[in-house]
Design a protein around this motif. Structure first.
Motif, PDB file in Angstrom:
ATOM      1  N   UNK A 139       0.876  -1.447   0.027  1.00 55.21           N
ATOM      2  CA  UNK A 139      -0.063  -0.060   0.098  1.00 55.21           C
ATOM      3  C   UNK A 139       1.016   1.114   0.025  1.00 55.21           C
ATOM      4  N   UNK A 140       0.696   2.098  -1.056  1.00 50.37           N
ATOM      5  CA  UNK A 140       1.625   3.350  -1.173  1.00 50.37           C
ATOM      6  C   UNK A 140       1.082   4.504  -0.403  1.00 50.37           C
ATOM      7  N   UNK A 141       0.176   4.455   0.001  1.00 54.10           N
ATOM      8  CA  UNK A 141      -0.301   5.509   1.038  1.00 54.10           C
ATOM      9  C   UNK A 141      -0.093   5.498   2.377  1.00 54.10           C
ATOM     10  N   UNK A 142       0.651   4.398   2.753  1.00 56.90           N
ATOM     11  CA  UNK A 142       1.331   4.514   4.241  1.00 56.90           C
ATOM     12  C   UNK A 142       2.552   4.848   4.175  1.00 56.90           C
ATOM     13  N   UNK A 143       2.998   5.287   5.435  1.00 57.56           N
ATOM     14  CA  UNK A 143       4.317   5.986   5.493  1.00 57.56           C
ATOM     15  C   UNK A 143       5.421   4.765   5.152  1.00 57.56           C
ATOM     16  N   UNK A 144       5.223   3.428   5.724  1.00 56.67           N
ATOM     17  CA  UNK A 144       6.184   2.594   5.536  1.00 56.67           C
ATOM     18  C   UNK A 144       5.584   1.812   4.363  1.00 56.67           C
ATOM     19  N   UNK A 145       6.219   1.487   3.216  1.00 55.52           N
ATOM     20  CA  UNK A 145       6.040   0.707   1.925  1.00 55.52           C
ATOM     21  C   UNK A 145       7.123  -0.103   1.519  1.00 55.52           C
ATOM     22  N   UNK A 146       6.929  -1.085   0.924  1.00 53.09           N
ATOM     23  CA  UNK A 146       7.858  -2.307   0.717  1.00 53.09           C
ATOM     24  C   UNK A 146       7.377  -2.887  -0.547  1.00 53.09           C
ATOM     25  N   UNK A 147       8.317  -3.689  -1.267  1.00 52.38           N
ATOM     26  CA  UNK A 147       8.173  -4.325  -2.418  1.00 52.38           C
ATOM     27  C   UNK A 147       9.022  -5.415  -2.668  1.00 52.38           C
ATOM     28  N   UNK A 148       8.729  -6.571  -3.207  1.00 55.45           N
ATOM     29  CA  UNK A 148       9.347  -7.889  -3.511  1.00 55.45           C
ATOM     30  C   UNK A 148       9.312  -8.265  -4.982  1.00 55.45           C
ATOM     31  N   UNK A 149      10.309  -8.848  -5.338  1.00 60.44           N
ATOM     32  CA  UNK A 149      10.227  -9.329  -6.960  1.00 60.44           C
ATOM     33  C   UNK A 149      11.318 -10.431  -6.797  1.00 60.44           C
ATOM     34  N   UNK A 150      10.731 -11.568  -7.800  1.00 57.30           N
ATOM     35  CA  UNK A 150      11.584 -12.663  -7.744  1.00 57.30           C
ATOM     36  C   UNK A 150      11.297 -13.326  -9.074  1.00 57.30           C
ATOM     37  N   UNK A 151      12.256 -14.266  -9.509  1.00 55.11           N
ATOM     38  CA  UNK A 151      12.169 -15.030 -10.620  1.00 55.11           C
ATOM     39  C   UNK A 151      13.021 -16.096 -10.733  1.00 55.11           C
ATOM     40  N   UNK A 152      12.883 -16.888 -11.736  1.00 53.34           N
ATOM     41  CA  UNK A 152      13.852 -18.029 -12.152  1.00 53.34           C
ATOM     42  C   UNK A 152      13.496 -18.656 -13.502  1.00 53.34           C
ATOM     43  N   UNK A 153      14.580 -19.195 -14.226  1.00 47.37           N
ATOM     44  CA  UNK A 153      14.483 -19.556 -15.491  1.00 47.37           C
ATOM     45  C   UNK A 153      15.615 -20.015 -15.877  1.00 47.37           C
ATOM     46  N   UNK A 154      15.832 -20.202 -17.273  1.00 50.75           N
ATOM     47  CA  UNK A 154      16.958 -20.608 -18.093  1.00 50.75           C
ATOM     48  C   UNK A 154      17.865 -19.375 -18.542  1.00 50.75           C
ATOM     49  N   UNK A 155      18.979 -19.481 -18.586  1.00 52.87           N
ATOM     50  CA  UNK A 155      20.019 -18.429 -18.834  1.00 52.87           C
ATOM     51  C   UNK A 155      21.159 -18.685 -19.789  1.00 52.87           C
ATOM     52  N   UNK A 156      21.269 -18.492 -20.801  1.00 52.16           N
ATOM     53  CA  UNK A 156      21.937 -19.115 -21.752  1.00 52.16           C
ATOM     54  C   UNK A 156      21.818 -20.673 -21.709  1.00 52.16           C
ATOM     55  N   UNK A 157      23.171 -21.197 -21.376  1.00 49.30           N
ATOM     56  CA  UNK A 157      22.997 -22.514 -21.296  1.00 49.30           C
ATOM     57  C   UNK A 157      22.926 -23.234 -19.910  1.00 49.30           C
ATOM     58  N   UNK A 158      22.360 -22.159 -18.884  1.00 51.20           N
ATOM     59  CA  UNK A 158      22.201 -22.606 -17.473  1.00 51.20           C
ATOM     60  C   UNK A 158      21.092 -21.989 -16.733  1.00 51.20           C
ATOM     61  N   UNK A 159      20.992 -21.636 -15.826  1.00 45.90           N
ATOM     62  CA  UNK A 159      19.936 -21.043 -14.922  1.00 45.90           C
ATOM     63  C   UNK A 159      20.160 -19.823 -14.433  1.00 45.90           C
ATOM     64  N   UNK A 160      19.245 -19.233 -14.108  1.00 44.78           N
ATOM     65  CA  UNK A 160      19.472 -17.825 -13.354  1.00 44.78           C
ATOM     66  C   UNK A 160      18.173 -17.527 -12.399  1.00 44.78           C
ATOM     67  N   UNK A 161      18.588 -17.483 -11.313  1.00 41.45           N
ATOM     68  CA  UNK A 161      17.329 -17.190 -10.075  1.00 41.45           C
ATOM     69  C   UNK A 161      17.869 -15.664  -9.264  1.00 41.45           C
ATOM     70  N   UNK A 162      16.700 -14.936  -9.328  1.00 39.12           N
ATOM     71  CA  UNK A 162      17.024 -13.531  -8.815  1.00 39.12           C
ATOM     72  C   UNK A 162      15.961 -13.113  -7.892  1.00 39.12           C
ATOM     73  N   UNK A 163      16.168 -12.273  -6.958  1.00 41.31           N
ATOM     74  CA  UNK A 163      15.120 -11.564  -6.220  1.00 41.31           C
ATOM     75  C   UNK A 163      15.543 -10.287  -5.533  1.00 41.31           C
ATOM     76  N   UNK A 164      14.622  -9.426  -5.299  1.00 40.33           N
ATOM     77  CA  UNK A 164      15.073  -8.195  -4.638  1.00 40.33           C
ATOM     78  C   UNK A 164      14.041  -7.705  -3.748  1.00 40.33           C
TER      79      UNK A 164
END
Length: 219
Positions: free
Chosen positions: A87-112
């Motif tokens: 909720x962007x109306x509040x004083x404290x806000x947060x966000x998360x993102x993540x993903x996984x899949x192929x990456x060239x001839x290997x794999x990539x997992x990421x999160x933030x």
């Protein structure tokens, strides 16, 4: 939905980017399919499916970490992502993102993760962290991280100060960036920026002072 007590809007999207040589040979392309859900409380969810093709013109270290290079040629890979924003109306806000899949001839997992606290009406204090885990055949792998706090202060309605610090494990670089913004008339700003780059033990790599002027002319 017209009468939903939770969802403000939702729907799909698509984007396609492609790059060619003068002979119309594809060198890079990316296809993104996503579905966004925006809630009435200003929070939101995004889901996406992505496909890409990259033509490596020469053997390349795609971990960017000094590992053994993979062979040149064309690589097709795909991955999925999910993201949530609070909720962007509040004083404290947060966000998360993540993903996984192929990456060239290997794999990539990421999160933030990002978090901010707003002190009305004069300040915003934020911190962000991002991590990428690259895994390739023959034991080639890399963990790349990016972390950075940020401070935004409003001294008056026309004078603002922003400073952020960022540490990049891939480049082994610490960056400090401070910016003063003076809005001396509508749509017109004077920026004064000071930036420093260090190695992990704070030996100076380079530093600079930059001034930028934007002046709106009503003609």
């Amino acid at each position: 939905p017209g009468r939903s007590k939770v969802i403000a809007s939702h729907g799909p999207g698509i984007r396609y980017d492609s790059y060619f040589t003068p002979e119309f040979r594809v060198t890079d392309l990316e296809l993104n399919l996503w579905y966004d859900i925006d809630f009435l409380n200003s929070s939101g969810i995004a889901l996406s499916y992505n496909e890409a093709f990259t033509l490596l013109r020469f053997d390349t270290d795609v971990t960017f970490n000094g590992n053994e290079e993979i062979s040149k040629g064309g690589y097709n890979y795909r991955w999925g992502e999910a993201a949530y924003e609070s909720d962007q109306r509040k004083r404290f806000t947060w966000a998360v993102e993540g993903g996984f899949g192929k990456y060239f001839n290997g794999t990539l997992g990421f999160w933030s993760v990002d978090a901010s606290y707003r002190v009305q009406p004069w300040g915003i204090f934020s911190v962000s962290y991002e991590q990428n885990e690259i895994r390739l055949p023959n034991g080639r792998s890399a963990t790349l991280a990016l972390v950075g706090p940020e401070i935004q202060l409003s001294f008056t309605k026309n004078l603002f100060w922003t400073t952020f610090v960022q540490y990049n494990t891939q480049a082994e670089n610490v960056n400090i960036n401070a910016r003063i913004q003076w809005r001396f008339k509508p749509m017109s700003d004077l920026y004064l920026v000071y930036t420093d780059n260090y190695d992990p033990v704070f030996n100076v790599k380079n530093r600079a002072v930059v001034m930028k002027l934007i002046w709106w002319l009503a003609i």
